[in-house]
Design an enzyme around this catalytic site. Structure first.
Site, short mmCIF file in Angstrom:
data_model
loop_
_atom_site.label_atom_id
_atom_site.label_comp_id
_atom_site.label_asym_id
_atom_site.label_seq_id
_atom_site.Cartn_x
_atom_site.Cartn_y
_atom_site.Cartn_z
N GLU A 148 0.85 -1.19 0.00
CA GLU A 148 0.00 0.00 0.00
C GLU A 148 0.88 1.23 0.00
OE1 GLU A 148 -1.84 -0.27 3.78
OE2 GLU A 148 -2.65 -2.22 3.27
N LYS A 150 2.33 4.58 1.65
CA LYS A 150 2.54 5.05 3.02
C LYS A 150 2.19 6.54 3.04
CE LYS A 150 5.58 4.89 6.96
NZ LYS A 150 5.33 6.24 7.43
N ASP A 152 1.56 10.26 4.23
CA ASP A 152 2.29 11.11 5.17
C ASP A 152 1.29 12.00 5.90
OD1 ASP A 152 4.36 12.16 6.52
OD2 ASP A 152 5.16 13.34 4.87
N TYR A 259 -6.61 1.85 6.47
CA TYR A 259 -5.76 0.74 6.04
C TYR A 259 -5.76 -0.44 7.00
CZ TYR A 259 -2.69 3.59 8.99
OH TYR A 259 -2.18 4.34 10.02
N LYS A 346 10.90 3.36 2.56
CA LYS A 346 10.89 4.83 2.50
C LYS A 346 11.60 5.32 1.24
CE LYS A 346 10.24 7.21 5.97
NZ LYS A 346 9.82 7.48 7.29
N CYS A 440 26.65 39.57 18.84
CA CYS A 440 25.26 39.17 18.59
C CYS A 440 24.68 40.07 17.50
CB CYS A 440 24.44 39.29 19.87
SG CYS A 440 22.67 39.08 19.58
N CYS A 443 21.80 42.32 19.56
CA CYS A 443 22.08 43.27 20.65
C CYS A 443 23.54 43.69 20.71
CB CYS A 443 21.64 42.68 21.98
SG CYS A 443 22.69 41.35 22.54
N CYS A 458 24.50 33.99 22.61
CA CYS A 458 24.42 35.36 23.08
C CYS A 458 24.03 35.22 24.55
CB CYS A 458 23.33 36.12 22.32
SG CYS A 458 22.82 37.63 23.16
N CYS A 463 18.68 40.45 25.68
CA CYS A 463 18.78 40.65 24.23
C CYS A 463 17.35 40.59 23.66
CB CYS A 463 19.64 39.53 23.63
SG CYS A 463 19.50 39.41 21.85
S1 IVH Z 1 -0.02 0.09 8.87
C1 IVH Z 1 1.87 -1.28 13.12
N1 IVH Z 1 -0.39 1.24 6.61
O1 IVH Z 1 2.88 4.89 9.22
C2 IVH Z 1 1.70 -0.12 12.27
N2 IVH Z 1 0.56 2.54 8.36
O2 IVH Z 1 5.36 4.29 10.79
C3 IVH Z 1 0.79 -0.49 11.18
N3 IVH Z 1 1.03 4.85 7.74
O3 IVH Z 1 1.64 5.13 12.48
C4 IVH Z 1 0.51 0.68 10.38
N4 IVH Z 1 0.31 4.73 5.68
O4 IVH Z 1 0.53 6.47 10.69
C5 IVH Z 1 0.05 1.40 7.86
N5 IVH Z 1 -0.79 2.12 4.51
C6 IVH Z 1 -0.36 2.29 5.76
C7 IVH Z 1 0.14 3.51 6.24
C8 IVH Z 1 0.60 3.59 7.55
C9 IVH Z 1 0.82 5.51 6.60
C10 IVH Z 1 1.63 5.43 8.96
C11 IVH Z 1 0.84 5.21 10.22
C12 IVH Z 1 1.77 4.59 11.20
C13 IVH Z 1 3.10 4.92 10.60
C14 IVH Z 1 4.08 3.87 11.00
#
Ligand code: IVH
Length: 702
Positions: A148, A150, A152, A259, A346, A440, A443, A458, A463
């Site tokens: 899936e 990830k 942010d 998820y 990542k 500084c 000041c 400083c 300051c």
């Molecule tokens: S599964 C046991 N699926 O990533 C953790 N997490 O670093 C299982 N996150 O806190 C999480 N997309 O906030 C899962 N498709 C995804 C995700 C996801 C983002 C985040 C989530 C988690 C963090 C873990």
């Protein structure tokens, strides 16, 4: 369709489900009214279904089939019917997405299952290693992965009971999080109730986020209003979820992808199927999930997603790889921090090259001088970057960073962009090393570099830059929450000598007439500010302690210290050893606390603030007074109590040393059952857990 309408205020009332005839008897027994109430009930149900369906099509499928006008008309009609027949209004009505008054604090919720994090991988070698570990844990069994995106954003947990959304919480420290149900209800793609014969009691997890383009727009608006801008979409989402007034949340378009599903009703088999179930239950599941065979296919998936990353309307920072079978997930198991059945892949941090136009110096509230690269603005990973931190002067020397250089800059998961390296071939002739400052920049006093430290300071406590930093820290929302003392205003007040330090904030009221006469300030804005200052005196000790700005003392640490020492005298006379004996407090913090209180300026500061009426001890009515029956016991509340709201009951339990959990398990000690207690009561009975009535609970309180 741009459905930005606010819904009506929350009304009380419940449908009388005991009416077997299907007809509701009104109090005056008027048959005409009975008929219309019955018709109203049908109409309300129809409207709720239609609005729910329109929300699903618009917010989940992104395929709206009605226009704004039609939607607004349905909403208005529903609001007016519910107003006329308050007893017909239900918790899961779309009118209830925005409701009620702002709240003061978020209640703490203990997660049913800890919310763990994921271990990270950064290249194919790491993925191969993960796969080898999985293979050996499963002892040669066949297995599949589900991949899936990830996202942010901010992780949240949603609890459904009897098919209805009961609570929504942040991850917090993984064990307990904040109850942000009210704010989550505003996200229209989150179903307030689900229709399913099988799935009624379950937990869904997901990531709340703000789209890239909405983030840009919000920041433009913040700038126009003269308010602080957000560093990235994730921070914007986090800040929004923590707003105390849900009417402000409505103005920020939050989204969610879910998820994870855990059921109390049935045994689930595999993750892929769970995602399908979530789709059937009409939750927003991101479409890129895929079942894959073998780590090579996983790698291909990761590469493909990295290629399309920039074209997505939301931020992702990688891919999540999970074993599909839930049984095999259990076999693979967990470490204390993360599951062994999943890994995050990542993406590399995004980089760009740009010119360092100038190097400037920033003076922090503790006097640290930080060199900053002022860049030719570039767009990188969702936002325009015009500054990057250079950390300290050792870093400048090590990387040989000079004004006019062309630099590679990077924005990783972190908020602040950094300079990775300088492209030396592009350096202009005649460029010079950046000199280590001796004075500084604000000041002009002499700077100091303590032995063995990379930082330069400083040391002039007065300051103006330090004063401003201390004031801005002191007034911020999480500290004393004084509204109306932003960056520009403090600067003016310092310049005009109204503020020389934080203690002057509480003397501003004596200079009201002068303040009103200042250009750009009116009576109203000054009175609002003075009011907010007066109100801040009610802030509890833990907030005051945090607001003092002791190095290394964040808001959580301040809370722990306030609880452990109860007042400033005990804390200020404690030794470093005594401070570090407190659970979760390390030697670095302890040393900083002791150093702060040794300084004469600190005792003067505290004395003045105390005279102004700030709290330097915990409130006795909120202090923990442990009671035998409550100490270390876990309570679950179910149904409606007559004399207490859930928040009040929870606060009492916590005050006397107990914990409140949202679900019944073997670890529950007491279930307090109010009127119309539901499935939690049944579960408690089946597990043989002690069930107590509201009266019995009251007796325990005596
Ligand atoms: S599964 C046991 N699926 O990533 C953790 N997490 O670093 C299982 N996150 O806190 C999480 N997309 O906030 C899962 N498709 C995804 C995700 C996801 C983002 C985040 C989530 C988690 C963090 C873990």
């Amino acid at each position: 369709m741009t459905k930005k309408k606010k819904s009506g205020d929350k009304k009380s009332g419940r449908i009388n489900t005991d009416d077997s005839t299907g007809l509701f008897l009104s109090e005056n027994g008027n048959p005409e009214e009975n008929k219309s109430e019955y018709a109203a009930k049908e109409e309300i149900e129809k409207l709720k279904e239609k609005i729910k369906d329109a929300d699903y099509k618009y917010y989940v499928l992104a395929q709206p089939d009605i226009d704004d006008y039609e939607y607004d008309m349905m909403m208005k009609e529903l609001e007016s019917l519910e107003k006329k027949y308050p007893a017909l209004q239900t918790e899961d009505s779309p009118t209830q997405r925005v409701s009620g008054e702002p709240i003061n604090i978020f209640r703490t919720i203990t997660h049913k299952y800890p919310m763990l994090s994921l271990s990270n991988s950064y290249n194919f070698e790491d993925l191969l290693e993960f796969d080898r570990r999985v293979e050996s844990a499963l002892g040669g069994e066949e297995y599949e992965y589900v991949c899936e995106l990830k996202f942010d954003g901010i992780a949240v947990s949603l609890i459904y009971e009897n098919g209805k959304l009961k609570t929504g919480a942040t991850r917090g420290d993984g064990i307990t999080g904040d109850d942000i149900t009210k704010n989550l209800k505003i996200i229209k793609s989150i179903p307030l109730s689900v229709k399913s014969a099988v799935h009624k009691n379950f937990e869904v997890r997901g990531e709340v986020f703000i789209k890239k383009e909405d983030f840009e727009r919000i920041n433009e608006e913040q700038e126009l209003r003269g308010e602080k801008t957000f560093a990235n979409p994730r921070n914007t989402a986090a800040g929004t979820l923590k707003l105390k007034d849900s009417r402000e949340v409505v103005l920020r378009p939050l989204n969610i992808f879910v998820y994870s599903l855990r059921s109390d009703d049935i045994r689930l088999k595999c993750h892929f199927e769970n995602l399908k179930i979530l789709e059937e239950l009409k939750f927003p599941v991101n479409k890129y999930y895929k079942k894959l065979n073998g780590i090579n296919e996983v790698k291909e998936y990761c590469d493909r997603i990295e290629e399309i990353r920039d074209t997505l309307p939301y931020e992702i920072d990688g891919v999540v790889v999970k074993i599909d079978s839930l049984r095999q997930q259990e076999t693979a198991g967990y470490t204390s921090k993360s599951p062994k059945w999943a890994i995050a892949y990542k993406f590399k941090a995004k980089q760009k090259t740009t010119r360092i136009n100038r190097i400037t110096l920033q003076v922090g509230r503790t006097g640290t001088i930080t060199p900053v690269a002022e860049l030719e603005p570039v767009f990188l990973a969702g936002s325009t970057i015009s500054r990057a931190t250079l950390h300290n002067f050792d870093e400048i020397r090590r990387k040989d960073i000079r004004e006019g250089d062309i630099a590679v800059i990077e924005k990783g998961g972190d908020v602040i962009p950094k300079v990775v390296e300088i492209i030396k071939e592009k350096r202009e002739a005649g460029s010079r090393e950046f000199p280590i400052p001796e004075l500084c920049p604000v000041c002009n006093s002499k700077l100091e570099r303590p032995e063995g430290e990379a930082n330069i300071y400083c040391i002039n406590y007065f300051c103006p830059a330090q004063v401003q930093g201390r004031i801005l820290h002191f007034v911020q929302r999480d500290a004393m929450d004084i509204r109306g003392l932003g960056e520009n205003i403090t600067e003016i007040f310092i310049e005009k000598d109204f503020l020389k330090d934080i203690t002057d904030i509480y003397r501003l009221k004596n200079r009201r007439e002068e303040l009103i006469k200042l250009e750009r300030f009116g009576k109203k804005s000054i009175d609002n500010l003075l009011n907010s200052i007066e109100q801040s005196k009610q802030k509890p000790f833990e907030k005051v302690l945090y607001a003092l700005g002791i190095r290394h003392i964040g808001d959580r640490t301040a809370k722990i210290l306030a609880k452990s020492f109860a007042d400033i005298y005990r804390l200020s006379s404690a030794s470093a050893e005594e401070v570090s004996n407190v659970h979760e407090i390390g030697p670095k913090i302890a040393e900083s606390v002791v150093k702060f209180f040794k300084d004469r300026k600190s005792s003067e500061l505290i004395e003045k603030l105390q005279k102004s009426g700030l709290k330097f001890q915990v409130d006795t009515d909120t202090a923990k007074e442990e009671k035998e029956g409550f100490r270390n016991k876990t309570f679950v509340l179910t149904g409606t109590l007559e004399k207490y709201t859930r928040t009040q009951a929870s606060e009492l339990i916590e005050k006397y040393g107990g914990r409140v959990s949202s679900s019944v398990s073997k670890k529950t000690d007491f279930v307090i059952a109010g009127e119309e207690a539901g499935s939690k009561l049944d579960k408690a009975k089946s597990l043989g857990i002690k069930i107590i009535s509201e009266n019995e609970f009251e007796k325990m309180l005596l």
